[in-house]
Each structure stands twice: as structure tokens, then as C-alpha cells.
Design an enzyme around this catalytic site. Structure first.
Site, short mmCIF file in Angstrom:
data_model
loop_
_atom_site.label_atom_id
_atom_site.label_comp_id
_atom_site.label_asym_id
_atom_site.label_seq_id
_atom_site.Cartn_x
_atom_site.Cartn_y
_atom_site.Cartn_z
N PHE A 65 0.84 -1.19 0.00
CA PHE A 65 0.00 0.00 0.00
C PHE A 65 0.87 1.24 0.00
CE2 PHE A 65 -2.80 -3.12 2.14
CZ PHE A 65 -3.80 -3.14 1.20
N SER B 148 -6.33 -2.61 -18.64
CA SER B 148 -5.56 -1.41 -18.94
C SER B 148 -5.10 -1.32 -20.41
CB SER B 148 -4.37 -1.34 -17.97
OG SER B 148 -3.40 -0.44 -18.42
N ASP C 99 0.51 2.16 -11.61
CA ASP C 99 0.66 1.29 -10.44
C ASP C 99 -0.26 0.08 -10.62
OD1 ASP C 99 1.52 0.39 -7.98
OD2 ASP C 99 0.10 1.59 -6.84
N HIS D 292 2.28 -5.85 -11.69
CA HIS D 292 3.72 -5.70 -11.50
C HIS D 292 4.53 -6.86 -12.07
CE1 HIS D 292 2.89 -2.11 -9.56
NE2 HIS D 292 3.27 -2.34 -8.32
N1 SAH Z 1 -2.55 2.34 -6.65
C1 SAH Z 1 -3.14 1.52 -5.61
C2 SAH Z 1 -2.69 0.07 -5.63
C3 SAH Z 1 -2.90 -0.62 -6.95
S1 SAH Z 1 -2.64 -2.37 -6.83
C4 SAH Z 1 -2.77 2.15 -4.26
O1 SAH Z 1 -1.62 2.59 -4.10
O2 SAH Z 1 -3.60 2.19 -3.39
C5 SAH Z 1 -2.65 -2.83 -8.52
C6 SAH Z 1 -4.02 -2.82 -9.17
O3 SAH Z 1 -3.79 -3.00 -10.56
C7 SAH Z 1 -4.96 -3.95 -8.74
O4 SAH Z 1 -6.14 -3.40 -8.20
C8 SAH Z 1 -5.26 -4.72 -10.03
O5 SAH Z 1 -6.62 -5.11 -10.18
C9 SAH Z 1 -4.89 -3.71 -11.10
N2 SAH Z 1 -4.47 -4.32 -12.36
C10 SAH Z 1 -3.49 -5.22 -12.55
N3 SAH Z 1 -3.38 -5.55 -13.84
C11 SAH Z 1 -4.33 -4.84 -14.50
C12 SAH Z 1 -4.74 -4.76 -15.87
N4 SAH Z 1 -4.14 -5.46 -16.82
N5 SAH Z 1 -5.77 -3.94 -16.18
C13 SAH Z 1 -6.40 -3.22 -15.22
N6 SAH Z 1 -6.05 -3.25 -13.93
C14 SAH Z 1 -5.04 -4.06 -13.56
MG MG Z 2 1.98 0.27 -5.68
#
Ligand code: SAH
Ligand code: MG
Length: 206
Positions: A11, A118, A135, A138
Site C-alpha cells: 500500500f 488497462s 501502479d 507488476h
Molecule cells: N494504486 C493503488 C494500488 C494498486 S494495486 C494504491 O496505491 O492504493 C494494482 C491494481 O492493478 C490492482 O487493483 C489490479 O486489479 C490492477 N491491475 C493489474 N493488472 C491490471 C490490468 N491489466 N488492467 C487493469 N487493472 C489491472
Molecule cells: Mg503500488
């Protein structure tokens, strides 16, 4: 929860959230009228900082997430939270929590959720953005696709922010560093402006 405990769970810690907010405020001031984009919202923690910056800047934040969680959020992985699983389908669904977070923060008029993949949204996106925060997933492939899909939508002089950038492998996973941060800097199109924890703020210069 203490800041370092939050960071350990993936987080965003408060100092990084504040740096994100400050960078977005500057982007909104320098490039008025253009929207912000967040790729990866999860339960809306980082979204609240960016959404508030959008409100102050009289613009909007488009918050991209399929809300099914990243690979590293799934059952059996380190960052899994069983309370965000929809029992009817056995899959994660963070959208209800995200909506509640944005409602509670009073930001519904400044945050627009875009629920989907995305790369799909990026491929159809046509509006230059003053600020893009990446973000999302990963892993190597999701990180690379987020760079390829979103970096070009940052307008000249605009900001690209990247989370979970760990140049030293001992500190964390490498894909945001190898697939987003390094290609952005090495392309010559982005220059590093500041670093706070694992957050990197880059400006588009070419
Ligand atoms: N920015 C947030 C944490 C994000 S966690 C914070 O700091 O509070 C990463 C998020 O990316 C997750 O909710 C996951 O569902 C999303 N995610 C991962 N791959 C994705 C994709 N291909 N398309 C859309 N969302 C994606
Ligand atoms: Mg992050």
C-alpha cells in the site's frame, strides 16, 4: 497501521501519497484543463490523493482497474486479502470498496472509474493527459504493456509517475523498474524529477 507496515503490504505510504499529490497539483497548475489518469486503483488509497489533486485543479481523474486484482493479489500469493473475494464467483472484486472509498472522500464528481483491462482502455484512449500514474500489474508483461499503452498519452511537459520502482532487487520486484522506469528514461522522452520511497516522478521533455 504504521507507514512501513503499509508499504510492506504494497500500500502507498503517506510520504509517497503526499509526493504524488504535490506532483499532480503542479501538473494541474501548469497544464490546466487536461485530465489525470491512474492505472491501478485497487481499493482507492492512492486514488484519494490524486482525486483530491484533481478537485483542486478543477479537472478529473480517470481511474483504470479491472478490479480483479493483480497476479500478486490472488489467493496463495503474498498480497492476497480474502475479504475482497466475491464468493459467488470466487474472484476478487475491489470495485465496491473502491466506490465506497471515493464516496467517503467526497470525490465522486472528480474520479471516474474505468473498469477493464488497462491495455484495452489505453488502445482506445485519445485524450492527452497532464498526469499519468502507473501502479497496475507488476509482472513483466503487464508492466511493459502499461508503459507502452500509457506513456505516449502524457502531454509534453506533463508528468509520468511510477510506483514500486526498486532499482535494487533486494528491495522488491523489478518489473516497474525494468519495464517502465528505465525504458521511459532511456527513451529520452522523460526526465527524472524526484524520487520518494519507491515513487518516481518523471516529466515529459520530448
Ligand atoms: N494504486 C493503488 C494500488 C494498486 S494495486 C494504491 O496505491 O492504493 C494494482 C491494481 O492493478 C490492482 O487493483 C489490479 O486489479 C490492477 N491491475 C493489474 N493488472 C491490471 C490490468 N491489466 N488492467 C487493469 N487493472 C489491472
Ligand atoms: Mg503500488
Amino acid at each position: 497501521m504504521r507507514a512501513h507496515a503499509l508499504a510492506a503490504k504494497g500500500f502507498m505510504p503517506p510520504d509517497e501519497g503526499d509526493a504524488l499529490y504535490d506532483a499532480a497539483i503542479l501538473a494541474g497548475r501548469d497544464l490546466p484543463g487536461l485530465p489525470f489518469v491512474e492505472v491501478g486503483s485497487y481499493c482507492g488509497r492512492s486514488t484519494v490523493w490524486l482525486g483530491e489533486a484533481a478537485r483542486q485543479s478543477h479537472t478529473v481523474l480517470f481511474a483504470v482497474d479491472h478490479h480483479r486484482g493483480s497476479e500478486e493479489n490472488q489467493a496463495g500469493w503474498e498480497h492476497h486479502d480474502p475479504t475482497v473475494v466475491d464468493p459467488r464467483i470466487g474472484r476478487m472484486d475491489t470495485l465496491p470498496i473502491f466506490r465506497f472509498t471515493i464516496y467517503e472522500a467526497g470525490l465522486e464528481d472528480h474520479v471516474v472509474a474505468m473498469v477493464g483491462q488497462s491495455p484495452t482502455i489505453a488502445a482506445h484512449w485519445r485524450t492527452p493527459a497532464s498526469f499519468v500514474f502507473i501502479d497496475g500489474g507488476h509482472g513483466d508483461l503487464p508492466a511493459r504493456l502499461d508503459y507502452e499503452g500509457w506513456a505516449s498519452h502524457v502531454v509534453m511537459g506533463g508528468t509520468l509517475a511510477i510506483h514500486d520502482v526498486f532499482p535494487d532487487p533486494a528491495d522488491g520486484g523489478r518489473p516497474p523498474y525494468e519495464q517502465i522506469f528505465r525504458p521511459a528514461v532511456e527513451s529520452g522522452r522523460f526526465r527524472l524529477v524526484s524520487a520518494t520511497g519507491s515513487l518516481r516522478i518523471l516529466r515529459r521533455v520530448d
